[in-house]
Design a protein around this motif. Structure first.
Motif, PDB file in Angstrom:
ATOM      1  N   LEU A   1       0.834  -1.203   0.000  1.00  0.00           N
ATOM      2  CA  LEU A   1       0.000   0.000   0.000  1.00  0.00           C
ATOM      3  C   LEU A   1       0.868   1.252   0.000  1.00  0.00           C
ATOM      4  CD1 LEU A   1      -2.591  -1.037   2.749  1.00  0.00           C
ATOM      5  CD2 LEU A   1      -2.865  -1.213   0.265  1.00  0.00           C
TER       6      LEU A   1
ATOM      7  N   TYR B   1      -6.964  -4.646  -9.479  1.00  0.00           N
ATOM      8  CA  TYR B   1      -7.590  -5.205  -8.281  1.00  0.00           C
ATOM      9  C   TYR B   1      -6.765  -6.365  -7.742  1.00  0.00           C
ATOM     10  CZ  TYR B   1     -10.801  -7.792  -5.327  1.00  0.00           C
ATOM     11  OH  TYR B   1     -11.358  -8.467  -4.281  1.00  0.00           O
ATOM     12  N   SER B   2      -6.702  -6.469  -6.430  1.00  0.00           N
ATOM     13  CA  SER B   2      -5.989  -7.568  -5.774  1.00  0.00           C
ATOM     14  C   SER B   2      -6.839  -8.143  -4.644  1.00  0.00           C
ATOM     15  CB  SER B   2      -4.654  -7.073  -5.203  1.00  0.00           C
ATOM     16  OG  SER B   2      -4.065  -8.066  -4.385  1.00  0.00           O
TER      17      SER B   2
ATOM     18  N   TYR C   1      -6.332  -7.071  -0.880  1.00  0.00           N
ATOM     19  CA  TYR C   1      -6.957  -5.933  -0.204  1.00  0.00           C
ATOM     20  C   TYR C   1      -7.930  -6.402   0.886  1.00  0.00           C
ATOM     21  CZ  TYR C   1      -5.138  -2.987  -3.987  1.00  0.00           C
ATOM     22  OH  TYR C   1      -4.320  -2.334  -4.867  1.00  0.00           O
TER      23      TYR C   1
ATOM     24  N   SER D   1     -12.517   1.878  -3.803  1.00  0.00           N
ATOM     25  CA  SER D   1     -12.276   1.015  -4.963  1.00  0.00           C
ATOM     26  C   SER D   1     -11.593  -0.304  -4.627  1.00  0.00           C
ATOM     27  CB  SER D   1     -11.452   1.765  -6.010  1.00  0.00           C
ATOM     28  OG  SER D   1     -12.213   2.818  -6.578  1.00  0.00           O
ATOM     29  N   THR D   2     -10.803  -0.353  -3.547  1.00  0.00           N
ATOM     30  CA  THR D   2     -10.155  -1.625  -3.206  1.00  0.00           C
ATOM     31  C   THR D   2     -11.166  -2.649  -2.710  1.00  0.00           C
ATOM     32  OG1 THR D   2      -9.631  -0.845  -0.964  1.00  0.00           O
ATOM     33  CG2 THR D   2      -7.931  -0.551  -2.671  1.00  0.00           C
TER      34      THR D   2
ATOM     35  N   ALA E   1      -7.452   0.711  -8.823  1.00  0.00           N
ATOM     36  CA  ALA E   1      -7.561   1.558  -7.633  1.00  0.00           C
ATOM     37  C   ALA E   1      -6.213   2.122  -7.224  1.00  0.00           C
ATOM     38  CB  ALA E   1      -8.131   0.738  -6.468  1.00  0.00           C
TER      39      ALA E   1
ATOM     40  N   PRO F   1      -3.513   2.210  -4.514  1.00  0.00           N
ATOM     41  CA  PRO F   1      -3.198   1.185  -3.520  1.00  0.00           C
ATOM     42  C   PRO F   1      -3.190   1.723  -2.092  1.00  0.00           C
ATOM     43  CG  PRO F   1      -1.201   1.882  -4.621  1.00  0.00           C
ATOM     44  CD  PRO F   1      -2.332   2.600  -5.306  1.00  0.00           C
TER      45      PRO F   1
ATOM     46  N   LEU G   1      -6.070   1.678   1.468  1.00  0.00           N
ATOM     47  CA  LEU G   1      -7.333   1.149   1.973  1.00  0.00           C
ATOM     48  C   LEU G   1      -8.214   2.255   2.518  1.00  0.00           C
ATOM     49  CD1 LEU G   1      -6.559  -2.118   3.977  1.00  0.00           C
ATOM     50  CD2 LEU G   1      -7.290  -1.883   1.617  1.00  0.00           C
TER      51      LEU G   1
END
Length: 329
Positions: free
Chosen positions: A158, A170-171, A174, A201-202, A209, A211, A213
């Motif tokens: 992040l 996307y991952s 998250y 977005s995460t 997004a 990175p 949170l």
């Protein structure tokens, strides 16, 4: 800058994948000192049976492979076809492994030592995920080094500079990072917490997004938030920060790089409601996610160093989605 967005996907390997898998092993075998194909094949079959063999397929062909051990919490091997390197495939494989392992304890891997030409790329990759250098070893007569990923290090993926825009694919990690951080926030704020949500977005599957949170906390009393407890977690209290009824916290690293945004609201707050409506609508409407991604990319091209302008220009789209979500309730 947006990282490579791949068409292929990571999946669990099956027995049918073995011939294709072994073809890739033949291509990259020089990166596996001491490799004996017969014993490796036995190991591969065992991993496939245990569902600990991951592969990345592009147009039906295996171009990336990874074996891991849940019992030892160890990444056993990872490799990518030379024609498909620097496209993020190894990162995707490691991300899936981390989700499957649920890294609440140390994860280890061994790789080539510093100064070894073969070790430049893997060492950089592991450090990207928060792995740290550990002891020097010798495996199969070859000098290697052990790397260790500790649970609190994973959030090193992040981070965005305050004034800049950075977009990544996307991952699944998250959600893992949210679970880890929300537990700490719940413990810090105690009985004042009613519910904690992963927003932004995460929290949207398939969305590119920044990175970092976004976490929203529904509290019973906005005036009773334990600011000191949040400070001990590394957060700075920003007050309402332009949104009435909010208590906003930011966690940073290296002073100017934001990693976590925490928005505290009381139950029924319109902004909290809208955050949840937006998240739920996009998670059930993939075509809207694709549209949102296109908007983000176009805004990124226009405002790569103007975060405020980038955010401002998304407002109409976001409110449009919120209105659609309200109509569908």
């Amino acid at each position: 800058m947006v990282e490579s967005i791949l068409k292929g996907e990571v999946m669990l390997a099956t027995a049918d994948d073995i011939p294709n898998w072994m073809k890739l092993v033949d291509v990259v075998k020089e990166n596996f000192p001491g490799l004996q194909k017969e014993s490796y094949l036995v190991t591969l079959r065992k991993n496939i049976a245990r569902k600990t063999a991951l592969c990345f397929k592009e147009n039906g062909n295996i171009v990336g492979i990874l074996l891991f051990s849940p019992n030892q919490n160890r990444l056993s091997c990872v490799a990518v076809h030379p024609d498909y390197r620097r496209l993020g495939i190894a990162s995707k494989l490691i991300e899936k492994m981390l989700v499957l392992l649920q890294p609440n304890r140390e994860i280890t891997v061994t790789t080539f030592r510093e100064g070894d030409e073969k070790g430049v790329a893997p060492r950089k990759l592991y450090k990207k995920f928060g792995f740290e250098e550990a002891e020097l070893l010798t495996e199969f007569g070859y000098p290697v080094q052990r790397f260790v990923l500790r649970p609190d290090n994973l959030d090193c993926i992040l981070g965005v500079k305050h004034s800049e825009v950075k977009l990544v694919p996307y991952s699944e990690l998250y959600n893992l990072l949210f679970a880890h951080e929300s537990k700490k926030i719940a413990e810090a704020l105690g009985d004042n917490v009613f519910q904690i949500y992963h927003v932004g977005s995460t929290a949207i599957v398939g969305a590119i997004a920044k990175p970092l949170l976004d976490i929203s906390v529904c509290v019973r009393d906005i005036n009773a938030i334990d600011v000191h407890a949040m400070k001990t977690l590394g957060y700075e209290c920003m007050g309402e920060y332009g949104i009435p009824g909010r208590c906003y916290f930011v966690k940073r690293k290296n002073e100017d790089i934001s990693t976590h945004h925490v928005h505290c609201f009381t139950d029924g707050n319109e902004n909290l409601t809208n955050q949840l409506l937006f998240r739920e609508y996009l998670n059930t409407h993939p075509e809207a996610v694709r549209e949102y991604n296109k908007l983000k990319l176009s805004l990124f091209e226009k405002y790569p160093k103007e975060r405020h302008k980038y955010t401002e220009c998304k407002t109409d789209f976001i409110m449009n989605i919120v209105q659609l979500a309200q109509k569908g309730r």
